[in-house]
Motif scaffolding. Structure first.
Motif, short mmCIF file in Angstrom:
data_model
loop_
_atom_site.label_atom_id
_atom_site.label_comp_id
_atom_site.label_asym_id
_atom_site.label_seq_id
_atom_site.Cartn_x
_atom_site.Cartn_y
_atom_site.Cartn_z
N ASP A 377 0.84 -1.18 0.00
CA ASP A 377 0.00 0.00 0.00
C ASP A 377 0.89 1.25 0.00
N THR A 378 0.66 2.11 -1.00
CA THR A 378 1.48 3.32 -1.12
C THR A 378 1.36 4.23 0.10
N LEU A 379 0.30 4.06 0.87
CA LEU A 379 0.15 4.91 2.06
C LEU A 379 1.27 4.66 3.08
N ASP A 380 1.81 3.44 3.08
CA ASP A 380 2.88 3.15 4.04
C ASP A 380 4.08 4.07 3.86
N TYR A 381 4.31 4.49 2.60
CA TYR A 381 5.46 5.34 2.33
C TYR A 381 5.27 6.76 2.87
N LEU A 382 4.01 7.09 3.22
CA LEU A 382 3.74 8.43 3.74
C LEU A 382 3.77 8.49 5.26
N GLN A 384 6.06 8.35 7.47
CA GLN A 384 7.07 9.18 8.13
C GLN A 384 6.76 10.67 8.00
N LEU A 385 5.86 11.02 7.08
CA LEU A 385 5.48 12.42 6.94
C LEU A 385 4.35 12.80 7.90
N ALA A 386 3.67 11.80 8.44
CA ALA A 386 2.48 12.05 9.25
C ALA A 386 2.87 12.49 10.66
N PRO A 387 1.97 13.22 11.34
CA PRO A 387 2.20 13.53 12.76
C PRO A 387 2.33 12.23 13.56
N ALA A 388 3.04 12.30 14.67
CA ALA A 388 3.33 11.10 15.46
C ALA A 388 2.08 10.36 15.88
N GLU A 389 1.01 11.10 16.26
CA GLU A 389 -0.19 10.43 16.75
C GLU A 389 -0.94 9.68 15.65
N LEU A 390 -0.63 9.99 14.38
CA LEU A 390 -1.34 9.34 13.28
C LEU A 390 -0.57 8.14 12.72
N ARG A 391 0.73 8.05 12.98
CA ARG A 391 1.55 7.00 12.37
C ARG A 391 1.08 5.58 12.74
N PRO A 392 0.60 5.33 13.94
CA PRO A 392 0.13 3.96 14.24
C PRO A 392 -1.09 3.53 13.44
N CYS A 393 -1.70 4.47 12.71
CA CYS A 393 -2.89 4.13 11.94
C CYS A 393 -2.57 3.72 10.50
N PHE A 394 -1.29 3.70 10.11
CA PHE A 394 -0.93 3.35 8.74
C PHE A 394 -0.95 1.83 8.56
N PRO A 395 -1.13 1.37 7.30
CA PRO A 395 -1.40 -0.05 7.05
C PRO A 395 -0.45 -1.03 7.72
N HIS A 396 0.86 -0.74 7.75
CA HIS A 396 1.80 -1.72 8.29
C HIS A 396 1.84 -1.73 9.82
N LEU A 397 1.11 -0.77 10.45
CA LEU A 397 1.15 -0.69 11.92
C LEU A 397 -0.21 -0.82 12.58
N ILE A 398 -1.28 -0.60 11.85
CA ILE A 398 -2.59 -0.44 12.50
C ILE A 398 -3.07 -1.71 13.18
N ALA A 399 -2.75 -2.89 12.62
CA ALA A 399 -3.28 -4.14 13.19
C ALA A 399 -2.90 -4.32 14.65
N GLN A 400 -1.67 -3.93 15.00
CA GLN A 400 -1.25 -4.09 16.39
C GLN A 400 -1.55 -2.88 17.27
N ASN A 401 -2.21 -1.88 16.70
CA ASN A 401 -2.52 -0.67 17.46
C ASN A 401 -4.01 -0.38 17.56
N LEU A 402 -4.84 -1.37 17.23
CA LEU A 402 -6.29 -1.17 17.32
C LEU A 402 -6.71 -1.04 18.79
#
Length: 583
Positions: A377-382, A384-402
C-alpha cells in the motif's frame, strides 16, 4: 394518448421501400388487432420482470375512431385498426394509405407492424403512471414519458438495417402528412429532448451533443438555457426554441382534437427516437418515472477532517479484518473505507513542510484510486510524513494498534457502513436488509473487473447506483454491429455470443461469460459497434450509460486510464501479441 375527459381517440444503407405485395404474394389479410394483442401480452410479461405490475384485469379492447388510446376512467387500452377482411376496414386502409403516402398495401402493413407495438407500449405507460399515482396534468409531458418506455422495449430489437428502413419510411410519411398541415417541424420542436432533436436535425454535432449533455447533468441547467445566446444555432432555430413552451401548451389543450396532427406528432417522435444515439432502459425508466428503483444503501460523502476520526478509521479496519475471509468484496470495501478516512485525516494534518501538504492535497485522488491489493500500500510510504499520533494508523502498523474498546458496528462512521457490516456478519433472520444485499451484489460485480476493482468504495457505490438492469431472452440482441451506442455492459447471468459479419454472414468469434464487461471500445472511440452481441440463453446485464459514465470519468479520470489499459490488453489478445510486442 388518454381519454382525459371522455375519450380522446388518437390516433447506413440505401433507401429502401418495405416489401410490396404482388398477386403471387397476397395472402389472407393479417389480423391487426391480434398483432396488438400479442404485443400487449408480451409487454405485460416483460414489464413484470422488472417489477412493473399492471392492474390484474387490464385488457386491450377494440376501439372506435383512430388508432389507440388509454381510458383513465375504466383503465383499459383501446386499439382501433382496420379489419382488412371487411369492406369498412378496406376503406379505412385506403384512408391510411393516402394519409401516409404508402405505395402499396404491403407498405401499409409494414407501418402497422412497426407502429402497433410502439403504441401499445406507449399506452401501457399511461396505465402505469396512473396506477402508481404519478399521471400529471400535462398531456405533453405524459406523452414524452410514454415515448421513453416504448423506445426501451422496441428500439433495441431492430437491427441497424431495420432502423434505416423504418427511418426512410417514416421520413416519407412525415413529409406526406405535413403537406396536409399548416404547421411544420412541430414534432421535432415538441420532442422531450431538445439536444436529441437538434443532433438529429444536424444543428449540433455529436461532440457538441455530448458536451452539452455533460454540462446539463453536472450543472443542473436545461439544454435551452445552455443554448440561448451560444451562437451555435441558426436564427430560425432560436426562434423555434423560444416558441417551444407555447407549442407544448397547445398540445396540452388540444392534443387529440386534430387527428391528422396527432398522427404527425407520433410519426415525428418515433422518427427522432429511432434516429437518436440515446438508448432507453426499462429499469432506468422505472426508477425515474415510476419511483420503483431497487433499494440500495445511501451514497457516501467524501470523508473530511470531522468524519475521519481515529476511532472511525480503526473501526473500518477492524470490519475489514472481520469479513475479508468469508466475503472478500465486503472486506475490500471496508479496507478502502479505512484508506479514504486515513487520507482525509492526513490531508487535515500539518506535514513537516508546507509544500508537502499542498502536494498531498493535489495527489490525494491518485493515491485513493491507484491501490491494488497485490502491491504494498502506497500509504505506508507516507507514514514518516504524518504527525506522530497518526503513524500507528498506517497499514503496516494499524493491526497491532487497534483500540481494545472498538465496538462493531456502532463505531463505523456511517449508516451505510454499519448496515453493510451487519448484513454480512450479523444478518437479522426475520428482517433481511434488501438494500444492503443489493448493494453488496453490485459492489461484488464491480470487484470482478480490473477496471473498477481498485476504485475507492465511495466511487464504487456511486457507480452501483447508476447501474441499469436489462433482461434478454435467448436469441435476443444486446447490441448490434454497426449501431451507434456507447453504453458499457456487465453480464451478470446467462451467456452471450459475439458475432462479426464475415463475407456477408454473421460468424461467432467469442463468448461473454458472467462477470465480464463489454462495450467499452465504442465508449472510447464513439464509432459504430464492431460486433453484434446476442444472448444464447436467458441472460441479465447491468448497463452503465455513456452519459453517466462520462460524467463520472470527468470527475475521476483514473477510470479512463484503467479502461484504456484494459482496451489495449484486449486488442493485444485479439492480435495474439504480448504486452512487450505492442507499439
Amino acid at each position: 394518448m388518454t381519454n382525459k375527459q371522455s375519450s380522446m381517440n388518437k390516433s447506413q444503407t440505401p433507401e429502401t421501400h418495405p416489401t410490396q405485395e404482388t398477386p403471387q404474394t397476397q395472402k389472407t389479410p393479417p389480423d391487426l388487432f391480434q398483432l396488438g394483442q400479442e404485443a400487449f401480452e408480451k409487454f405485460l410479461a416483460e414489464f413484470a420482470a422488472y417489477g412493473i405490475e399492471a392492474d390484474p384485469g387490464i385488457e386491450l379492447r377494440r376501439g372506435t375512431g383512430l388508432l389507440c388510446y388509454y381510458s383513465l376512467t375504466d383503465r383499459h387500452i383501446y386499439l382501433s385498426v382496420p379489419d382488412l377482411a371487411g369492406p369498412t376496414g378496406k376503406l379505412q386502409a385506403l384512408f391510411f394509405r393516402s394519409l401516409l403516402g404508402c405505395q402499396s398495401t404491403g407498405e401499409l402493413l409494414y407501418f402497422f407492424r412497426l407502429f402497433i407495438p410502439h403504441i401499445i407500449a406507449h399506452e401501457l405507460t399511461h396505465h402505469f403512471r396512473q396506477r402508481y399515482g404519478l399521471f400529471g396534468k400535462s398531456l405533453w409531458l405524459e406523452e414524452q414519458v410514454a415515448n421513453k418506455l416504448a423506445v426501451a422495449v422496441v428500439k433495441h430489437r431492430l437491427s441497424p438495417e431495420e432502423k434505416t428502413q423504418a427511418r426512410n419510411f417514416l421520413r416519407r410519411a412525415i413529409n406526406t402528412v405535413a403537406r396536409q398541415m399548416a404547421e411544420k417541424n412541430i414534432a421535432a420542436d415538441s420532442y422531450y429532448s431538445v439536444l436529441d432533436a437538434l443532433n438529429v436535425s444536424g444543428q449540433i454535432d455529436v461532440a457538441q451533443f455530448e458536451t452539452l449533455e455533460m454540462l446539463q447533468s453536472s450543472l443542473g441547467v436545461s439544454a435551452e438555457e445552455l443554448l440561448e445566446g451560444s451562437g451555435q444555432l441558426s436564427a430560425d432555430m432560436e426562434d423555434r426554441l423560444e416558441q417551444r413552451d407555447e407549442l407544448i401548451g397547445e398540445i396540452d389543450e388540444q392534443y387529440a382534437a386534430d387527428q391528422i396532427k396527432y398522427i404527425y406528432y407520433h410519426l415525428g417522435w418515433l422518427y427522432l427516437d429511432l434516429t437518436s444515439r440515446e438508448t432507453e432502459y426499462v429499469d432506468e425508466f422505472a426508477r425515474n418515472y415510476l419511483n420503483l428503483g431497487v433499494e440500495l444503501l445511501p451514497l457516501l460523502n467524501p470523508p473530511d477532517a470531522q468524519t475521519a476520526t481515529i476511532p472511525a478509521l480503526q473501526a473500518c479496519y477492524r470490519a475489514y479484518q472481520s469479513v475479508i475471509e468469508h466475503h472478500p468484496a465486503a472486506g475490500r470495501y471496508f479496507y478502502k473505507r479505512y484508506r479514504s478516512l486515513l487520507l482525509a485525516r492526513l490531508q487535515s494534518a500539518r506535514l513537516p513542510a508546507a509544500a508537502q501538504t499542498e502536494h498531498l492535497k493535489r495527489e490525494v485522488r491518485l493515491l485513493l484510486e491507484s491501490w491494488t491489493e497485490t502491491e504494498a500500500d502506497t500509504l505506508d510510504y507516507l507514514a514518516q510524513l504524518a504527525p506522530a499520533e497518526l503513524r500507528p494508523c498506517f497499514p503496516h502498523l494499524i493491526a497491532q494498534n487497534l483500540s481494545a474498546n472498538l465496538r462493531l458496528p456502532q463505531d463505523l462512521p456511517t449508516p451505510t457502513d454499519r448496515r453493510l457490516w451487519q448484513h454480512v456478519v450479523e444478518p437479522a433472520p426475520n428482517a433481511p436488509d434488501d438494500a444492503a444485499a443489493n448493494t453488496l451484489h453490485r459492489l461484488s460485480l464491480l470487484d470482478q473487473t480490473d477496471i473498477y476493482r481498485p476504485l475507492p468504495a465511495e466511487l464504487q457505490l456511486k457507480l452501483a447506483h447508476k447501474f441499469n438492469l436489462v433482461h434478454f431472452a435467448a436469441g435476443e440482441p444486446v447490441i448490434w454491429q454497426g449501431e451507434r451506442n456507447d453504453d458499457v455492459f456487465f453480464l451478470i447471468e446467462g451467456r452471450l455470443e459475439v458475432l462479426v459479419l464475415q463475407n456477408g454472414a454473421p460468424q461467432v468469434v467469442s463468448h461473454v461469460s458472467p462477470g465480464e464487461m463489454f462495450g467499452e471500445i465504442a465508449f472510447f472511440t464513439e464509432d459504430p459497434r464492431y460486433a453484434t452481441v446476442r444472448a444464447t440463453e436467458p441472460s441479465r446485464c447491468f448497463v452503465l450509460t455513456d452519459a453517466d459514465l462520462q460524467l463520472i470519468a470527468y470527475e475521476h479520470p483514473t477510470i479512463l486510464m484503467r479502461m484504456a489499459a484494459a482496451l489495449a490488453q484486449r486488442l493485444a489478445d485479439m492480435y495474439g501479441v504480448s504486452r512487450h510486442e505492442t507499439v
